[in-house]
Design an enzyme around this catalytic site. Structure first.
Site, PDB file in Angstrom:
ATOM      1  CB  CYS A 113      47.095 -28.858 -29.860  1.00  0.00           C
ATOM      2  SG  CYS A 113      47.837 -29.309 -31.423  1.00  0.00           S
ATOM      3  CG  HIS A 253      48.774 -25.064 -28.599  1.00  0.00           C
ATOM      4  ND1 HIS A 253      49.712 -26.028 -28.302  1.00  0.00           N
ATOM      5  CD2 HIS A 253      48.421 -25.271 -29.897  1.00  0.00           C
ATOM      6  CE1 HIS A 253      49.920 -26.771 -29.372  1.00  0.00           C
ATOM      7  NE2 HIS A 253      49.155 -26.332 -30.350  1.00  0.00           N
ATOM      8  CG  ASN A 283      52.020 -27.405 -32.455  1.00  0.00           C
ATOM      9  OD1 ASN A 283      51.802 -28.008 -31.405  1.00  0.00           O
ATOM     10  ND2 ASN A 283      51.059 -27.069 -33.290  1.00  0.00           N
TER      11      ASN A 283
END
Ligand code: ACO
Length: 326
Positions: A113, A253, A283
């Site tokens: 990520c 994030h 996500n």
């Protein structure tokens, strides 16, 4: 050295929406559990034609349009992804061909990520040294293709999409002010999707479609995430000679609202200084920050001259933060 920064943003998300109520029909879960434990209400799911490459191409085109730059001016393409369509060729090379960027070098980055933030920092080094003049950095993910739809602990968290940034030279005092990069491979087993070697020998985490699926120790990743997002933000700000009070917007994030909330409290930053869109996308791994930055810009939350912090954590384990004056 020249100053380098983001001069254009773009994104692409699949049309299909999967709500928490839809998930109630797939696994034993509830909208109430997902909302209170994660903040996520819905996520996007890529259709067959919305491959990681296809989404990257659309996001790239939108970013080029936003920057007012033609593809032939691009001399570097970096794609961050953990869900490439192929082991090879790289997604970046496919984007290079599809958008018509004959002058670009192209490669992929695999940093979970954290990949997009790493990618922007790498691109800025190329621009600052004069090795490149115009870079495209893209985060693109089709995570729903490697989700184990029988594992309620993970399948409710992830979504698909892509975001892109054009990175170029900017006036002095603008662009990248400082950054912080890190990794801790000892935490690798906490968050993983197996590839060739291990899954051929022992398919311990292969889903119904025969593909490797995401394994995550959620509680440990949670603690790690809160710690590194706060510490990495402070480290980058210190290098920039700035305090958190001087930051106009933090784009973290987009994994879990409770992680963002806890990191904000550690930093002493009010939530209205933090951009959140995970309620709509879940996500999206390497795509989460560029999608969020693009939305922040288009909605007027992120303006020219603003001091912006982008901070991320992910598989590796890894983390990265940049401080940029837009
Ligand atoms: N629906 C209903 N119940 C569930 C679900 C679900 N979807 N998932 C788990 N539960 C249950 C568990 O089985 C457990 O039940 P039990 O007590 O009977 O065993 C209970 O809920 C609590 O489970 P926990 O795992 O302790 O729940 P927690 O509050 O820690 O939330 C979560 C889990 C959301 C995964 C959290 O740990 C988290 O967000 N971790 C970080 C995840 C993350 O952001 N990872 C990053 C992703 S990858 C990346 O970005 C690089």
């Amino acid at each position: 050295m020249r100053s380098a920064g983001i001069v254009g943003l773009g994104s692409y998300v699949p049309e299909k929406v999967l709500t928490n109520f839809d998930l109630e029909k797939i696994v034993e879960t509830s909208d109430e559990w997902i909302t209170t434990r994660t903040g996520i209400k819905e996520r996007r799911v890529a259709a067959a034609h919305e491959t990681t490459t296809a989404m990257a191409i659309e996001a790239a085109k939108n970013a080029l349009k936003d920057a007012g730059v033609s593809a032939s001016e691009v001399d570097l393409i970096i794609v961050a992804t953990v869900t490439p369509d192929y082991f090879f060729p790289s997604t970046a090379c496919q984007v290079q061909h599809a958008i018509g960027a004959p002058n670009a070098a192209a490669f992929d980055l695999l940093v979970g990520c954290t990949g997009f933030v790493y990618g922007v920092i790498v691109a800025c080094q190329f621009i600052q040294t004069g090795a490149s003049n115009c870079a495209l950095v893209i985060g693109s993910e089709a995570l729903t293709r490697i989700v184990d739809w029988t594992d309620r602990k993970t399948c409710v968290l992830f979504g698909d999409g892509a975001g892109a940034a054009v990175v170029a030279s900017v006036p002095e005092g603008r662009g990248l002010l400082a950054f912080d990069l890190g990794s801790d491979g000892s935490g690798g087993p906490l968050l993983k999707a197996e590839a060739l070697q291990s899954c051929c020998e022992m398919p311990s985490s292969v889903g119904l479609n025969g593909r490797p699926t995401i394994y995550m120790n959620g509680n440990e990743v949670f603690k790690f995430a809160v710690r590194v997002m706060a510490d990495s933000t402070l480290a980058a700000l210190q290098k920039a000679g700035l305090t958190v009070d001087q930051v106009d917007l933090i784009v973290p994030h987009q994994a879990n609202i409770r992680i963002i909330d806890a990191a904000a409290r550690r930093l002493g930053v009010p939530m209205d200084k933090i951009f959140v869109n995970l309620d709509r996308y879940g996500n999206t791994s390497a795509a989460s920050i560029p999608i969020a930055m693009d939305e922040a810009k288009r909605s007027g939350r992120m303006k020219e001259g603003d001091i912006v912090v982008a901070t991320s954590f992910g598989a590796g384990l890894s983390w990265a933060t940049f401080v940029m004056r837009m």
